[in-house]
Design a protein around this motif. Structure first.
Motif, mmCIF file in Angstrom:
data_model
loop_
_atom_site.group_PDB
_atom_site.id
_atom_site.type_symbol
_atom_site.label_atom_id
_atom_site.label_comp_id
_atom_site.label_asym_id
_atom_site.label_seq_id
_atom_site.Cartn_x
_atom_site.Cartn_y
_atom_site.Cartn_z
ATOM 1 N N MET A 1 0.848 -1.194 0.000
ATOM 2 C CA MET A 1 0.000 0.000 0.000
ATOM 3 C C MET A 1 0.878 1.237 0.000
ATOM 4 S SD MET A 1 -2.887 1.048 2.785
ATOM 5 C CE MET A 1 -1.745 0.988 4.128
ATOM 6 N N THR A 2 0.675 2.157 -0.921
ATOM 7 C CA THR A 2 1.482 3.361 -1.012
ATOM 8 C C THR A 2 0.785 4.488 -0.265
ATOM 9 O OG1 THR A 2 2.256 2.663 -3.168
ATOM 10 C CG2 THR A 2 2.583 4.975 -2.585
ATOM 11 N N ALA A 3 1.407 4.918 0.839
ATOM 12 C CA ALA A 3 0.762 5.897 1.701
ATOM 13 C C ALA A 3 0.506 7.211 0.980
ATOM 14 C CB ALA A 3 1.618 6.121 2.945
ATOM 15 N N SER A 4 1.414 7.617 0.096
ATOM 16 C CA SER A 4 1.300 8.919 -0.547
ATOM 17 C C SER A 4 0.075 9.010 -1.459
ATOM 18 C CB SER A 4 2.572 9.219 -1.345
ATOM 19 O OG SER A 4 2.774 8.227 -2.323
ATOM 20 N N LYS A 5 -0.475 7.868 -1.893
ATOM 21 C CA LYS A 5 -1.611 7.867 -2.800
ATOM 22 C C LYS A 5 -2.904 7.403 -2.121
ATOM 23 C CE LYS A 5 0.868 9.181 -6.308
ATOM 24 N NZ LYS A 5 0.713 10.540 -6.849
ATOM 25 N N LEU A 6 -2.834 7.192 -0.826
ATOM 26 C CA LEU A 6 -3.995 6.667 -0.119
ATOM 27 C C LEU A 6 -5.102 7.711 -0.051
ATOM 28 C CD1 LEU A 6 -5.270 4.403 1.588
ATOM 29 C CD2 LEU A 6 -4.254 5.494 3.592
ATOM 30 N N ILE A 7 -6.307 7.332 -0.444
ATOM 31 C CA ILE A 7 -7.477 8.188 -0.323
ATOM 32 C C ILE A 7 -8.499 7.436 0.530
ATOM 33 C CG2 ILE A 7 -9.344 9.351 -1.529
ATOM 34 C CD1 ILE A 7 -7.505 9.533 -3.968
ATOM 35 N N LEU A 8 -8.961 8.048 1.585
ATOM 36 C CA LEU A 8 -9.910 7.394 2.486
ATOM 37 C C LEU A 8 -11.301 7.350 1.859
ATOM 38 C CD1 LEU A 8 -8.937 9.007 5.922
ATOM 39 C CD2 LEU A 8 -8.155 6.838 4.954
ATOM 40 N N SER A 9 -11.930 6.184 1.960
ATOM 41 C CA SER A 9 -13.324 6.069 1.538
ATOM 42 C C SER A 9 -14.208 6.751 2.576
ATOM 43 C CB SER A 9 -13.713 4.593 1.418
ATOM 44 O OG SER A 9 -13.741 3.983 2.705
ATOM 45 N N GLU A 10 -15.471 6.898 2.254
ATOM 46 C CA GLU A 10 -16.399 7.547 3.184
ATOM 47 C C GLU A 10 -16.528 6.748 4.486
ATOM 48 O OE1 GLU A 10 -17.776 10.580 2.952
ATOM 49 O OE2 GLU A 10 -16.463 10.727 1.202
ATOM 50 N N GLU A 11 -16.575 5.429 4.356
ATOM 51 C CA GLU A 11 -16.653 4.592 5.562
ATOM 52 C C GLU A 11 -15.383 4.705 6.398
ATOM 53 O OE1 GLU A 11 -19.146 1.880 7.025
ATOM 54 O OE2 GLU A 11 -19.875 3.855 6.453
ATOM 55 N N GLN A 12 -14.232 4.794 5.719
ATOM 56 C CA GLN A 12 -12.968 4.937 6.446
ATOM 57 C C GLN A 12 -12.885 6.292 7.144
ATOM 58 O OE1 GLN A 12 -10.246 4.138 3.254
ATOM 59 N NE2 GLN A 12 -10.128 1.933 3.710
ATOM 60 N N PRO A 93 -6.823 -6.095 3.869
ATOM 61 C CA PRO A 93 -5.931 -7.261 3.882
ATOM 62 C C PRO A 93 -4.575 -6.982 4.532
ATOM 63 C CG PRO A 93 -6.152 -6.361 1.653
ATOM 64 C CD PRO A 93 -7.190 -5.696 2.492
ATOM 65 N N GLN A 94 -4.161 -5.715 4.588
ATOM 66 C CA GLN A 94 -2.880 -5.386 5.200
ATOM 67 C C GLN A 94 -2.923 -5.458 6.722
ATOM 68 O OE1 GLN A 94 -4.653 -3.449 3.158
ATOM 69 N NE2 GLN A 94 -3.353 -2.374 1.655
ATOM 70 N N TYR A 95 -4.124 -5.472 7.280
ATOM 71 C CA TYR A 95 -4.273 -5.518 8.741
ATOM 72 C C TYR A 95 -3.788 -6.869 9.250
ATOM 73 C CZ TYR A 95 -6.490 -4.785 13.327
ATOM 74 O OH TYR A 95 -6.733 -4.620 14.679
#
Length: 417
Positions: A1-12, A93-95
């Motif tokens: 998972m690339t942190a710099s491109k992470l976009i949170l979903s509404e649920e997140q 899945p990364q959890y």
């Protein structure tokens, strides 16, 4: 998972908002989650609905301050996009799957470094903040040894034994096993505590290790945050090793949590007059497994990987192999083993020792000491003269030879086995 491109979903975003508004309270968070159909519904629910759940008044007050919540979410999102840290939610899945097995798993984890370490087989190492020199050396060497056969060493980043455990894992020279350590923080992911460990934190990240925290960024150290950290240290790991600990210490909390989670606790014995290790002696009396060599840990723990509880059956868990049981089941050219294990100097020494010592192979950097030893025994002063090493170097090499099972020490005299 690339942190710099992470976009949170509404649920997140809603999950993060709830975590902020209950200020990291596990009981309040899970009460909300179980009472509403989604994170969004829980977050947008009216104050009266929250009040009916019997939530603490501070949570109710935060729920009213919507603008502050949104500001907090945006601050985290900006940090994620800037690559300052990562954020892993429990349904991703990364959890780490092993944390899902504990009573109160965190709904999210902030992470810096190589998050893939979280899915790999781990052994926790904990102990005193003021360990003896012998305990420091034992911790360092045992962590290096276990990392060298594929385990990730997990600890709490405290001074003393924790630091030695992390450094021992980082000292593993074998490239494929480099950086196998996870530090669990008792603060926010952006708060270095203790402050003198800034270099250690940076070293863990740079060498392929990982730092994690369930606490919101900016959270400062508090007496209540460290027991929370300890449950994660225990929860992530297959077993916990206590190398030296007082009778009243956080290490015994971690050991208790490990036992409550149905996992094995190992304790290293010490002199009965060593008050700094009274906790280890207590653990042994209460049923912890006494160990004095890391192979004893491998014999017990590796069996769990045949049917691992909580660990995904991925390549990450496969390199961990019990040398004792393996030699009874394979030929010397078993192709199922990674070449980094079968060809390493440490592994060669294991093989020689287990096959009734028909041949002893000593790593090259240890021969200067081993060649000066016999079966009658020599003291430290004599070895200092013959090897021309300084005291620290000599003790380090002697300890490594002991861990390989090729020498022993009795009454201050070292001899071959």
């Amino acid at each position: 998972m690339t942190a710099s491109k992470l976009i949170l979903s509404e649920e997140q975003r809603a999950s993060l908002a709830l975590w902020y508004e209950v200020n990291g309270s596990l009981s309040a968070y899970y009460k909300l989650v179980s009472s509403f159909a989604s994170m969004q519904q829980a977050w947008t629910a009216k104050l009266s609905a929250w009040r009916e759940l019997g939530l603490h008044h501070t949570h109710l007050k935060r729920h009213q301050q919507t603008e502050q919540t949104i500001t907090s979410i945006n601050t985290v999102t900006a940090a994620l996009e800037a690559g300052e840290y990562q954020l892993i939610f429990a349904d991703q899945p990364q959890y780490p799957t092993q944390l899902l097995q504990i009573y109160d798993p965190p709904p999210l984890l902030f992470c810096r470094g190589n998050s893939a370490r979280l899915q790999q087989a781990q052994i926790a190492m904990v102990g005193s903040r003021k360990p003896t020199a012998h305990a420091q050396k034992t911790t360092f060497d045992m962590a290096q040894y276990l990392a060298g056969v594929g385990y990730v060493i997990t600890s709490g980043l405290a001074v003393g034994v924790d630091k030695c455990a992390h450094l021992g894992a980082l000292a593993q020279a074998e490239t494929s096993y480099h950086g196998r350590t996870i530090g669990v923080m008792g603060t926010g992911i952006d708060v270095c505590y203790p402050s003198q460990h800034q270099q250690l934190f940076a070293q863990i990240i740079e060498q392929g290790g990982c730092l994690i925290s369930e606490l919101l960024p900016g959270t400062l150290p508090h007496k209540h945050t460290f027991p929370r950290r300890n449950r994660l240290v225990a929860g992530l790991s297959l077993a916990t090793i206590v190398t030296e600990a007082a009778i009243k210490s956080g290490s015994l909390i971690t050991a208790r949590l490990t036992s409550e989670q149905g996992k094995q606790v190992f304790a290293i014995p010490s002199h009965i007059d060593n008050t700094n290790a009274e906790g280890c002696l207590h653990l042994i009396r209460e049923g912890a497994t006494l160990i004095y060599h890391p192979e004893q840990v491998l014999e017990d723990v590796n069996a769990q990987l045949n049917s691992p509880v909580g660990y995904a059956k991925t390549e990450a868990t496969k390199p961990v192999i019990s040398t004792t049981s393996r030699l009874n089941k394979r030929s010397a050219k078993d192709e199922s083993l990674p070449s980094s294990l079968t060809n390493s100097p440490v592994q060669s020494a294991f093989d020689a020792d287990i096959t009734i010592k028909t041949k002893v192979i000593i790593p090259e950097h240890l021969t200067v000491v081993y060649e000066q030893l016999d079966w009658h025994g020599q003291d430290l002063e004599a070895l200092l003269v013959t090897t021309k090493l300084d005291t620290a170097q000599l003790i380090s090499k002697l300890m490594e030879l002991e861990l390989l099972g090729t020498i022993s020490e009795q009454g201050g005299r070292y001899s071959r086995l």
